[in-house]
Scaffold this motif. Structure first.
Motif, PDB file in Angstrom:
ATOM      1  N   PHE A  82      -0.479   6.611  -8.501  1.00  0.00           N
ATOM      2  CA  PHE A  82       0.002   5.290  -8.894  1.00  0.00           C
ATOM      3  C   PHE A  82       1.357   5.389  -9.586  1.00  0.00           C
ATOM      4  CE2 PHE A  82       0.283   2.061 -12.283  1.00  0.00           C
ATOM      5  CZ  PHE A  82       0.415   0.935 -11.486  1.00  0.00           C
ATOM      6  N   LYS A  83       1.509   6.353 -10.490  1.00  0.00           N
ATOM      7  CA  LYS A  83       2.789   6.533 -11.190  1.00  0.00           C
ATOM      8  C   LYS A  83       3.905   6.834 -10.195  1.00  0.00           C
ATOM      9  CE  LYS A  83       1.016   8.139 -15.647  1.00  0.00           C
ATOM     10  NZ  LYS A  83       0.896   9.308 -16.536  1.00  0.00           N
ATOM     11  N   LYS A  84       3.593   7.619  -9.183  1.00  0.00           N
ATOM     12  CA  LYS A  84       4.594   7.928  -8.163  1.00  0.00           C
ATOM     13  C   LYS A  84       4.991   6.657  -7.420  1.00  0.00           C
ATOM     14  CE  LYS A  84       5.408  10.714  -4.084  1.00  0.00           C
ATOM     15  NZ  LYS A  84       4.849  11.633  -3.103  1.00  0.00           N
ATOM     16  N   ARG A  85       4.014   5.814  -7.094  1.00  0.00           N
ATOM     17  CA  ARG A  85       4.317   4.565  -6.399  1.00  0.00           C
ATOM     18  C   ARG A  85       5.146   3.622  -7.268  1.00  0.00           C
ATOM     19  NH1 ARG A  85      -1.401   3.506  -3.298  1.00  0.00           N
ATOM     20  NH2 ARG A  85      -1.099   5.117  -1.730  1.00  0.00           N
ATOM     21  N   VAL A  86       4.841   3.566  -8.561  1.00  0.00           N
ATOM     22  CA  VAL A  86       5.633   2.722  -9.468  1.00  0.00           C
ATOM     23  C   VAL A  86       7.063   3.241  -9.510  1.00  0.00           C
ATOM     24  CG1 VAL A  86       5.961   2.067 -11.895  1.00  0.00           C
ATOM     25  CG2 VAL A  86       3.698   1.912 -10.866  1.00  0.00           C
ATOM     26  N   GLY A  87       7.237   4.538  -9.562  1.00  0.00           N
ATOM     27  CA  GLY A  87       8.585   5.119  -9.536  1.00  0.00           C
ATOM     28  C   GLY A  87       9.317   4.780  -8.252  1.00  0.00           C
ATOM     29  N   ASN A  88       8.633   4.920  -7.118  1.00  0.00           N
ATOM     30  CA  ASN A  88       9.247   4.562  -5.838  1.00  0.00           C
ATOM     31  C   ASN A  88       9.628   3.087  -5.803  1.00  0.00           C
ATOM     32  OD1 ASN A  88       8.893   7.176  -4.946  1.00  0.00           O
ATOM     33  ND2 ASN A  88       7.062   6.727  -3.752  1.00  0.00           N
ATOM     34  N   TYR A  89       8.741   2.238  -6.308  1.00  0.00           N
ATOM     35  CA  TYR A  89       8.990   0.796  -6.363  1.00  0.00           C
ATOM     36  C   TYR A  89      10.239   0.510  -7.184  1.00  0.00           C
ATOM     37  CZ  TYR A  89       8.314  -4.047  -7.948  1.00  0.00           C
ATOM     38  OH  TYR A  89       8.484  -5.368  -8.254  1.00  0.00           O
ATOM     39  N   ALA A  90      10.333   1.137  -8.334  1.00  0.00           N
ATOM     40  CA  ALA A  90      11.478   0.904  -9.214  1.00  0.00           C
ATOM     41  C   ALA A  90      12.781   1.385  -8.571  1.00  0.00           C
ATOM     42  CB  ALA A  90      11.261   1.595 -10.557  1.00  0.00           C
TER      43      ALA A  90
END
Length: 166
Positions: A82-90
């Motif tokens: 999830f943290k990786k996806r939030v980083g990608n999103y940002a």
């Protein structure tokens, strides 16, 4: 206040388990000590628990501990994903907003992408932190099978490399 003689009290099996669990926990906290298998066997003998029943209970306990550890590892895996996806999103949305600002002089089309991606991120939040239900169990079982396959492959490859070194 009247007190009954202690010999007149009767307890259900569940009550006995809770009382003994609390007493053992209190004793362990007071003395900060661990129990050896011999002490466990002695306690079981005093409670008229057969060694075979104790062994089966210990096996059940070990498998429960193993499952708890696996579920914790799965939870850690889901949070890191999830943290990786939030980083990608940002990163992606930051780039698109900057591109929109540079090319159009304001925020126009990038807001739609930001909102759409935000919706998928919100669903991802729900799925990541929802730890009950059938979908969670299916996801856990799938992850567990993949984890077991990876461990098996790593073991085989390690043995193969050890055999080549000899």
């Amino acid at each position: 206040m009247t007190t009954e003689p202690k010999s007149l009290h009767s307890y259900s099996q569940e009550d006995v388990q809770r009382i003994l669990q609390l007493a053992i926990a209190r004793q362990a906290d007071d003395q900060n000590k661990e129990f050896s298998y011999e002490q466990l066997l002695e306690i079981a003998t005093e409670l008229d628990i057969s060694p075979s029943s104790l062994n089966l209970a210990e096996q059940d306990w070990r498998s429960q501990c193993s499952e708890i550890q696996q579920r914790q590892a799965f939870k850690t895996y889901r949070i890191s994903r999830f943290k990786k996806r939030v980083g990608n999103y940002a990163i992606v949305n930051g780039f698109l907003i900057m591109l929109d600002l540079v090319t159009g002089g304001g925020l126009t089309w990038s807001l739609y992408i930001l909102l759409f991606c935000g919706l998928t991120l919100g669903l991802d939040v729900w799925n990541t932190f929802q730890t009950k239900g059938e979908e969670y169990e299916i996801a856990f079982q799938k992850w567990y099978r993949q984890h077991q396959i990876k461990q098996t492959i790593n073991t085989v490859v390690s043995r193969w490399f050890k055999a080549l070194q000899i």
